[in-house]
Design a protein around this motif. Sequence first.
Motif, PDB file in Angstrom:
ATOM      1  N   GLY A 404       0.795  -1.222   0.000  1.00  0.00           N
ATOM      2  CA  GLY A 404       0.000   0.000   0.000  1.00  0.00           C
ATOM      3  C   GLY A 404       0.823   1.265   0.000  1.00  0.00           C
ATOM      4  O   GLY A 404       0.411   2.290   0.557  1.00  0.00           O
ATOM      5  N   GLY A 405       2.013   1.240  -0.605  1.00  0.00           N
ATOM      6  CA  GLY A 405       2.856   2.432  -0.667  1.00  0.00           C
ATOM      7  C   GLY A 405       3.683   2.673   0.580  1.00  0.00           C
ATOM      8  O   GLY A 405       4.401   3.672   0.668  1.00  0.00           O
ATOM      9  N   THR A 406       3.617   1.767   1.560  1.00  0.00           N
ATOM     10  CA  THR A 406       4.373   1.908   2.795  1.00  0.00           C
ATOM     11  C   THR A 406       5.321   0.722   2.956  1.00  0.00           C
ATOM     12  O   THR A 406       4.970  -0.416   2.620  1.00  0.00           O
ATOM     13  CB  THR A 406       3.422   1.960   4.017  1.00  0.00           C
ATOM     14  OG1 THR A 406       2.530   3.061   3.861  1.00  0.00           O
ATOM     15  CG2 THR A 406       4.202   2.104   5.308  1.00  0.00           C
ATOM     16  N   THR A 407       6.523   0.988   3.470  1.00  0.00           N
ATOM     17  CA  THR A 407       7.474  -0.086   3.750  1.00  0.00           C
ATOM     18  C   THR A 407       7.469  -0.385   5.241  1.00  0.00           C
ATOM     19  O   THR A 407       7.729   0.488   6.069  1.00  0.00           O
ATOM     20  CB  THR A 407       8.897   0.303   3.312  1.00  0.00           C
ATOM     21  OG1 THR A 407       8.909   0.534   1.897  1.00  0.00           O
ATOM     22  CG2 THR A 407       9.879  -0.812   3.638  1.00  0.00           C
ATOM     23  N   HIS A 408       7.134  -1.635   5.569  1.00  0.00           N
ATOM     24  CA  HIS A 408       7.072  -2.084   6.956  1.00  0.00           C
ATOM     25  C   HIS A 408       8.340  -2.879   7.264  1.00  0.00           C
ATOM     26  O   HIS A 408       8.791  -3.685   6.457  1.00  0.00           O
ATOM     27  CB  HIS A 408       5.841  -2.974   7.166  1.00  0.00           C
ATOM     28  CG  HIS A 408       4.552  -2.334   6.784  1.00  0.00           C
ATOM     29  ND1 HIS A 408       3.662  -1.826   7.697  1.00  0.00           N
ATOM     30  CD2 HIS A 408       3.992  -2.119   5.553  1.00  0.00           C
ATOM     31  CE1 HIS A 408       2.609  -1.333   7.079  1.00  0.00           C
ATOM     32  NE2 HIS A 408       2.790  -1.496   5.769  1.00  0.00           N
ATOM     33  N   ARG A 409       8.905  -2.666   8.445  1.00  0.00           N
ATOM     34  CA  ARG A 409      10.099  -3.386   8.869  1.00  0.00           C
ATOM     35  C   ARG A 409       9.744  -4.281  10.054  1.00  0.00           C
ATOM     36  O   ARG A 409       9.258  -3.792  11.082  1.00  0.00           O
ATOM     37  CB  ARG A 409      11.216  -2.402   9.243  1.00  0.00           C
ATOM     38  CG  ARG A 409      11.726  -1.618   8.030  1.00  0.00           C
ATOM     39  CD  ARG A 409      12.589  -0.437   8.448  1.00  0.00           C
ATOM     40  NE  ARG A 409      13.839  -0.841   9.089  1.00  0.00           N
ATOM     41  CZ  ARG A 409      14.944  -1.201   8.457  1.00  0.00           C
ATOM     42  NH1 ARG A 409      14.967  -1.208   7.118  1.00  0.00           N
ATOM     43  NH2 ARG A 409      16.034  -1.537   9.106  1.00  0.00           N
ATOM     44  N   VAL A 410       9.960  -5.580   9.874  1.00  0.00           N
ATOM     45  CA  VAL A 410       9.602  -6.549  10.922  1.00  0.00           C
ATOM     46  C   VAL A 410      10.784  -7.466  11.182  1.00  0.00           C
ATOM     47  O   VAL A 410      11.557  -7.789  10.284  1.00  0.00           O
ATOM     48  CB  VAL A 410       8.360  -7.376  10.534  1.00  0.00           C
ATOM     49  CG1 VAL A 410       7.126  -6.488  10.430  1.00  0.00           C
ATOM     50  CG2 VAL A 410       8.590  -8.136   9.224  1.00  0.00           C
TER      51      VAL A 410
END
Length: 501
Positions: A404-410
């Motif tokens: 969705g246009g966002t980069t998530h860091r997990v």
Amino acid sequence: MSAENEIVPPPGAAHRFAVVGMGATGVGVFVALVRSLVAGGRAAGAEVHIFETKERLGAGVAYSTPHDCHLLNMRASTMSVHPDDPDHFVRWLSAHPGAGPAVESEYVPRRLFAEYLQEFFEEALVEARQCGIKVRTHKSVVSDCREDARGVHLIAGLDHFVFGRVFLCLGDLPSTAYLEFTKLPTYVHSMWQGAGLETIAPDATVGILGTSLTAVDALLQLRGAGHRGAITCFSRRRALPKVQGPSVRYTLRHVTEENLGRLTDGFTRQLEFAEVAELFRRELEDGLGLAIDWKRVLARPAETFTHTLARDVERAERGQTLWYSILDATSEIVPLVWRTMSAGARASFMTEHLSIWSMFRHCMPLDNARRLLGMATDGAFTVASELSAVSYDEEDAVFQVSAGGTTHRVRWLVNATGTGFALDCSDSSLIQNMLMRGDITPHPLGGIDVDFDSLRVLRRDGSHSARAHYIGPLTRGVHFYTNSFETNLANAHSAVAAALN
């Protein structure tokens, strides 16, 4: 070839059978085989060899979980091993001391179904031995299967066997997506194999790839283990599964064999996707007694996933889920519907409509939905759609997931995308060896190509094996609804009938 140089099958090979894999489908094949041999007067002198590495027979991947939060996604009344006795599992539960109040809830822990299957297997095992069938169990991995004039050759460990018939029932194979991460210590490729979710630290950030029923299982297991870190589920298109409400018996009016025969001119032509969609539209609108705003139903929800989940739970609690009972009633006929569809129609469905079908057809039990809603309300997890890319940052030891246009860091990544259907990526040596020789053929829609009725595997040269049958989830391209126990049980009976005919 002269008579003296003819290749002669080893003595008794024609009466020697092998079942490779003893999950739910393998048990179904074994029981059908034993009872068919007995009924046909062919039991005395027959041999059935079972190949399974697990100690427990019947559990497989689907039912091996020990966690009570992992419920059957179907009501107990639909899970009988006897098609002519639909209440058999319900009666078994009532008599089982470990089931307790779960019988009344209708959705029981999967571990109970594994015990039920094991008892079903053991009953058939006793019957087999009483009737003169030799049953031998081999706790070794079958690495190859090839066929010649002598029979079907299996290589299991250092042993070489020759059989008259072989039934391959490998069950749910691990996902063939995201294999590039399998050597990373904070990546869980399969929550059902190896250490799974148990090694995830309670405060770690977790990403779950997928929003299917497997993702629901992962969320509930993490919650039950006391996980406190942020969790994000990532999906490409679909949201969380819908919620099952009260069971309503429904009789199909439009999606019937009679109508399929009429539309296909006596099954002499194939249907296009629009024709099949129209049948289901009429079934749903006629059954519900109203016109459906399909654009709104199929559109991506404008509200948050928590709001959508809360609304779905409320509708299930009010019994406003007749649509699910209608779809559920199509289970038995869906393989025939799939068979009547053209290749283009099937491909279109798989690429454009499978996700929305799965969201509405493979729904979660109300108890699970309530638990998820509590987690979502508490902020324990969130859902991000439009998944586009996944990578690993080696310097910071985190996964980067773009959605969705966002980069998530997990910190941890869990693969919940389900069964792997890309044969060339499978880690099964059996499949790779058969594929390399052309003894099996990939289906254009994934998995293994087989004959619809007999389940005989299709070879690369276009011929079907005379003695090797494949039953289970990997025949999805042929039968479609192969994540259903009832479909695989029916296919087990079909394969055995073809083998003994």
